[in-house]
Scaffold this motif. Sequence first.
Motif, PDB file in Angstrom:
ATOM      1  N   TYR A 150     -49.816  91.627 -22.876  1.00  0.00           N
ATOM      2  CA  TYR A 150     -48.370  91.557 -22.875  1.00  0.00           C
ATOM      3  C   TYR A 150     -47.742  91.966 -24.201  1.00  0.00           C
ATOM      4  O   TYR A 150     -46.521  92.030 -24.303  1.00  0.00           O
ATOM      5  CB  TYR A 150     -47.904  90.146 -22.524  1.00  0.00           C
ATOM      6  CG  TYR A 150     -48.285  89.690 -21.139  1.00  0.00           C
ATOM      7  CD1 TYR A 150     -48.473  90.604 -20.095  1.00  0.00           C
ATOM      8  CD2 TYR A 150     -48.454  88.343 -20.864  1.00  0.00           C
ATOM      9  CE1 TYR A 150     -48.831  90.175 -18.828  1.00  0.00           C
ATOM     10  CE2 TYR A 150     -48.800  87.901 -19.590  1.00  0.00           C
ATOM     11  CZ  TYR A 150     -48.988  88.821 -18.578  1.00  0.00           C
ATOM     12  OH  TYR A 150     -49.331  88.396 -17.318  1.00  0.00           O
ATOM     13  N   ARG A 164     -48.644  96.396 -14.428  1.00  0.00           N
ATOM     14  CA  ARG A 164     -48.265  95.262 -15.277  1.00  0.00           C
ATOM     15  C   ARG A 164     -47.510  94.194 -14.508  1.00  0.00           C
ATOM     16  O   ARG A 164     -47.720  93.000 -14.724  1.00  0.00           O
ATOM     17  CB  ARG A 164     -47.430  95.756 -16.463  1.00  0.00           C
ATOM     18  CG  ARG A 164     -48.137  96.808 -17.311  1.00  0.00           C
ATOM     19  CD  ARG A 164     -47.393  97.057 -18.609  1.00  0.00           C
ATOM     20  NE  ARG A 164     -47.615  95.982 -19.561  1.00  0.00           N
ATOM     21  CZ  ARG A 164     -46.922  95.842 -20.689  1.00  0.00           C
ATOM     22  NH1 ARG A 164     -45.939  96.689 -20.968  1.00  0.00           N
ATOM     23  NH2 ARG A 164     -47.186  94.868 -21.517  1.00  0.00           N
ATOM     24  N   TRP A 214     -42.345  87.957 -30.355  1.00  0.00           N
ATOM     25  CA  TRP A 214     -42.114  89.090 -29.455  1.00  0.00           C
ATOM     26  C   TRP A 214     -41.257  90.170 -30.074  1.00  0.00           C
ATOM     27  O   TRP A 214     -40.896  91.135 -29.398  1.00  0.00           O
ATOM     28  CB  TRP A 214     -41.427  88.598 -28.190  1.00  0.00           C
ATOM     29  CG  TRP A 214     -42.234  87.617 -27.391  1.00  0.00           C
ATOM     30  CD1 TRP A 214     -42.169  86.251 -27.472  1.00  0.00           C
ATOM     31  CD2 TRP A 214     -43.199  87.904 -26.394  1.00  0.00           C
ATOM     32  NE1 TRP A 214     -43.044  85.677 -26.585  1.00  0.00           N
ATOM     33  CE2 TRP A 214     -43.700  86.677 -25.901  1.00  0.00           C
ATOM     34  CE3 TRP A 214     -43.712  89.097 -25.859  1.00  0.00           C
ATOM     35  CZ2 TRP A 214     -44.671  86.586 -24.909  1.00  0.00           C
ATOM     36  CZ3 TRP A 214     -44.677  89.003 -24.865  1.00  0.00           C
ATOM     37  CH2 TRP A 214     -45.152  87.775 -24.403  1.00  0.00           C
ATOM     38  N   ILE A 269     -46.564  81.977 -21.441  1.00  0.00           N
ATOM     39  CA  ILE A 269     -46.572  83.315 -22.040  1.00  0.00           C
ATOM     40  C   ILE A 269     -46.074  84.355 -21.037  1.00  0.00           C
ATOM     41  O   ILE A 269     -45.256  85.226 -21.365  1.00  0.00           O
ATOM     42  CB  ILE A 269     -47.985  83.663 -22.546  1.00  0.00           C
ATOM     43  CG1 ILE A 269     -48.341  82.774 -23.748  1.00  0.00           C
ATOM     44  CG2 ILE A 269     -48.078  85.136 -22.933  1.00  0.00           C
ATOM     45  CD1 ILE A 269     -49.795  82.868 -24.170  1.00  0.00           C
ATOM     46  N   LEU A 289     -48.370  90.426 -27.293  1.00  0.00           N
ATOM     47  CA  LEU A 289     -48.390  89.415 -28.341  1.00  0.00           C
ATOM     48  C   LEU A 289     -49.599  89.627 -29.246  1.00  0.00           C
ATOM     49  O   LEU A 289     -50.625  90.145 -28.795  1.00  0.00           O
ATOM     50  CB  LEU A 289     -48.505  88.012 -27.731  1.00  0.00           C
ATOM     51  CG  LEU A 289     -47.253  87.303 -27.254  1.00  0.00           C
ATOM     52  CD1 LEU A 289     -47.637  85.921 -26.724  1.00  0.00           C
ATOM     53  CD2 LEU A 289     -46.243  87.157 -28.369  1.00  0.00           C
ATOM     54  N   ARG A 346     -41.084  93.889 -28.988  1.00  0.00           N
ATOM     55  CA  ARG A 346     -41.811  94.016 -27.734  1.00  0.00           C
ATOM     56  C   ARG A 346     -40.872  93.730 -26.572  1.00  0.00           C
ATOM     57  O   ARG A 346     -39.907  93.024 -26.710  1.00  0.00           O
ATOM     58  CB  ARG A 346     -43.001  93.057 -27.718  1.00  0.00           C
ATOM     59  CG  ARG A 346     -44.031  93.401 -28.813  1.00  0.00           C
ATOM     60  CD  ARG A 346     -45.144  92.366 -28.900  1.00  0.00           C
ATOM     61  NE  ARG A 346     -46.132  92.777 -29.867  1.00  0.00           N
ATOM     62  CZ  ARG A 346     -46.054  92.553 -31.168  1.00  0.00           C
ATOM     63  NH1 ARG A 346     -45.000  91.932 -31.668  1.00  0.00           N
ATOM     64  NH2 ARG A 346     -47.011  92.959 -31.986  1.00  0.00           N
ATOM     65  N   ARG A 347     -41.255  94.280 -25.409  1.00  0.00           N
ATOM     66  CA  ARG A 347     -40.479  94.143 -24.181  1.00  0.00           C
ATOM     67  C   ARG A 347     -39.088  94.694 -24.401  1.00  0.00           C
ATOM     68  O   ARG A 347     -38.099  94.046 -24.157  1.00  0.00           O
ATOM     69  CB  ARG A 347     -40.402  92.704 -23.755  1.00  0.00           C
ATOM     70  CG  ARG A 347     -41.112  92.379 -22.408  1.00  0.00           C
ATOM     71  CD  ARG A 347     -40.879  93.398 -21.390  1.00  0.00           C
ATOM     72  NE  ARG A 347     -41.482  93.047 -20.097  1.00  0.00           N
ATOM     73  CZ  ARG A 347     -41.293  93.783 -19.040  1.00  0.00           C
ATOM     74  NH1 ARG A 347     -40.568  94.869 -19.109  1.00  0.00           N
ATOM     75  NH2 ARG A 347     -41.850  93.461 -17.897  1.00  0.00           N
ATOM     76  N   ASP A 373     -42.301  84.145 -20.551  1.00  0.00           N
ATOM     77  CA  ASP A 373     -41.520  84.715 -21.651  1.00  0.00           C
ATOM     78  C   ASP A 373     -41.611  86.236 -21.659  1.00  0.00           C
ATOM     79  O   ASP A 373     -40.604  86.925 -21.908  1.00  0.00           O
ATOM     80  CB  ASP A 373     -42.002  84.136 -22.982  1.00  0.00           C
ATOM     81  CG  ASP A 373     -41.638  82.668 -23.128  1.00  0.00           C
ATOM     82  OD1 ASP A 373     -40.944  82.134 -22.247  1.00  0.00           O
ATOM     83  OD2 ASP A 373     -42.060  82.048 -24.126  1.00  0.00           O
ATOM     84  N   TRP A 374     -42.791  86.776 -21.378  1.00  0.00           N
ATOM     85  CA  TRP A 374     -42.961  88.227 -21.385  1.00  0.00           C
ATOM     86  C   TRP A 374     -42.110  88.898 -20.311  1.00  0.00           C
ATOM     87  O   TRP A 374     -41.426  89.893 -20.581  1.00  0.00           O
ATOM     88  CB  TRP A 374     -44.434  88.581 -21.156  1.00  0.00           C
ATOM     89  CG  TRP A 374     -44.642  90.033 -20.825  1.00  0.00           C
ATOM     90  CD1 TRP A 374     -44.498  91.094 -21.666  1.00  0.00           C
ATOM     91  CD2 TRP A 374     -44.999  90.579 -19.549  1.00  0.00           C
ATOM     92  NE1 TRP A 374     -44.745  92.274 -20.991  1.00  0.00           N
ATOM     93  CE2 TRP A 374     -45.056  91.986 -19.701  1.00  0.00           C
ATOM     94  CE3 TRP A 374     -45.288  90.014 -18.304  1.00  0.00           C
ATOM     95  CZ2 TRP A 374     -45.392  92.834 -18.636  1.00  0.00           C
ATOM     96  CZ3 TRP A 374     -45.613  90.860 -17.258  1.00  0.00           C
ATOM     97  CH2 TRP A 374     -45.663  92.255 -17.428  1.00  0.00           C
ATOM     98  N   TYR A 375     -42.128  88.333 -19.105  1.00  0.00           N
ATOM     99  CA  TYR A 375     -41.500  89.038 -17.993  1.00  0.00           C
ATOM    100  C   TYR A 375     -40.048  88.642 -17.750  1.00  0.00           C
ATOM    101  O   TYR A 375     -39.286  89.424 -17.176  1.00  0.00           O
ATOM    102  CB  TYR A 375     -42.308  88.815 -16.709  1.00  0.00           C
ATOM    103  CG  TYR A 375     -41.946  89.779 -15.611  1.00  0.00           C
ATOM    104  CD1 TYR A 375     -42.095  91.151 -15.798  1.00  0.00           C
ATOM    105  CD2 TYR A 375     -41.441  89.335 -14.398  1.00  0.00           C
ATOM    106  CE1 TYR A 375     -41.758  92.048 -14.803  1.00  0.00           C
ATOM    107  CE2 TYR A 375     -41.101  90.221 -13.395  1.00  0.00           C
ATOM    108  CZ  TYR A 375     -41.262  91.582 -13.603  1.00  0.00           C
ATOM    109  OH  TYR A 375     -40.913  92.465 -12.613  1.00  0.00           O
TER     110      TYR A 375
END
Length: 495
Positions: free
Chosen positions: A346, A280, A491, A373, A348, A494-495, A376-378
Motif C-alpha cells: 500500500y 489493488r 502516508w 491499514i 507505507l 502516497r495515495r 486508511d489506504w483505501y
Amino acid sequence: MSSEPIVTTKHGDVRGRVSDAGVYTFKGIPYAAAPVGPNRFRPPQPPEPWPAPRDAAEYGPIAPQASVDGDGPLADLAPRSVVHGDDYLNLNVWTPGLDERLPVLVFIHGGSFTSGSGSIPGYDGTRFARDGVVLVTVNYRLGADGFLWFGDGIPNLGLLDQIAALTWVRDNISGFGGDPGNVTVFGESAGAMSVCSLLAMPAAEGLFHRVIAESGAGHSTISPATARLIGTRLAAVLGVEPTRAAIADVPMPQLIAAQTQLAQEITAKPKTKLWGEVARNLMPFEPIVDGDLLPAPPIERIAAGAGAQVDVLIGTNREEARLFLVPTGAAAKITGPVVHAAAARYGLPAFRGAGRYRANRPGATPGDLLSAIATDWYYWIPALRLAEAHPGTHVYEFAWRSPAFDHALGACHALELPFVFDNLDDPAFKPFVGENPPQQVADAMHKAWIDFATNGDPGWPAYTPQHRIAMRFDTESASTVDDRADERALWNGRR
C-alpha cells in the motif's frame, strides 16, 4: 390533498401516493429508455413519452446483478430489493409537498459498481422529506453494461446514466417541490466514487451544486489498458470475441455468472500484470479515464480546479475494512508477515509503518492491524487528499461501533447509512446496528446532511492543511483536530 397526486414531467404525467405522514412518493419513474436491444452499450436515450398518467406507486426494476441469496457471510449485511425488468433506468422521489422550492438530495447507491439499487428500503427518503428536503434515489447500469470498454464506442455508460438522472432532476424536480438551483448529489462507496468522478467530468458541470462522498473519493479509476485487460478476460470466460457486440449476444444470466467468476479470479491472483490497477482494489468494473468524458483521474482534475464552485463534504468510517475481513473469518487468519507485506504494497514504510499502527493499538491482532491499514489506504487518506485538493471541503468520520459479530464488526463500511437516512428501524439494517442503536447519532448525521444540502454548512469548520478539523460522529459527537496525525504523516506523498 389528493391521495394520488399527479405531477407532469417532460415525458408524461406520473401518479404518486401520499403516506399517512403526509410525504409524497413517486417511484419507478423512467429517466431514460430501457438499455436493451438497440440501446445496449449506448449512452442513455430519452424514454418514450407516455400519453396517460403513469402509476408511480411501486419501485421499478433494478439493474441486472448477481443474487445474494444463500448463507454467505455477507448475505444478511447486503440487503437487496429485487425487481426484474428491462426498464431499470428509473428513479424515486420523496417530497413533503409539490408547491415548495426545497433543497434536493440525489443519492447514488454503492455496491462495487456491480450491485445495489436506489430502491433498497433502507434508502427510503421519508425522513428526509419530513425534514424539508426532496430526496431522489436512482438506478444506473452496473458491471459490464455500465463500465465494459475495449477502446471503441462510448465508455463510462454507468456514469452517463447518472448524468442523465441529474439532467432529469434539473428539468423536472420543480414539479415535485424541489429547487433545481440547489441540488446536492451524494453517494456511498461506489456511489461516492461516482460523485467524485462526476465532480471531475465536464459533461456533469452545472447539474449539481454540492457533493457528499461517503467512503469513497477521487482515486478509484482504471486506465483504458486495464479496461481492455478486464474486457478481454471476460470475453474469454464467455467464449466470445472481445467486443461489446459479441458480449451483447450473451444471455444476461450467463454474463452475470462470468462477471462473478472474473471477480473471483482477480481476488485469487491479484497480479498487476494480469489485471492492471484492478489488482489493488479488486473491483473489475470502475470509471475509466478515457481522456474525454473523464479526462484525468478525478483527484487530479479536482486539484486542477474542476468543480471549484461546488461545495464538498467527504468522510469515512473508522474501521471500513472490517466489513470485508470479519464476517468472512479472514481477520482471524492474518499473520504478522501479511500485515508487513500489505503495508509495503500500500506504500507505507513496511516495518516502521506497521510498527506505528501496532504501537497505537495495544493488544491489536494482526487482523486488526491489517484492517486499520487497509481502511486508511483505501478510504481515509484518499478522503483527506481530496479535502486538501478542494478548498472549503468539510470532513467527517463515523466512529460508532456495531455490536454485530460479538462487537468485532466495529465502525465498518456502510454502517453510517441507516444513520444518514435516519432509518435505524428498518429491519434490513438490524444485522448491522443491533437492537438499540443510538438515535442521537442518527439525529446528528441526518441533520448535518440536511444543513449541508440547504446552505453548504454541515455545522463545523472546513478542513484545511493548516487546521485539520473534522467531525467525529459517535455516541458523543465532537470535532477533532488532526486526529491520528502520526499515522497520517506516514502516508505523505502516497495515495
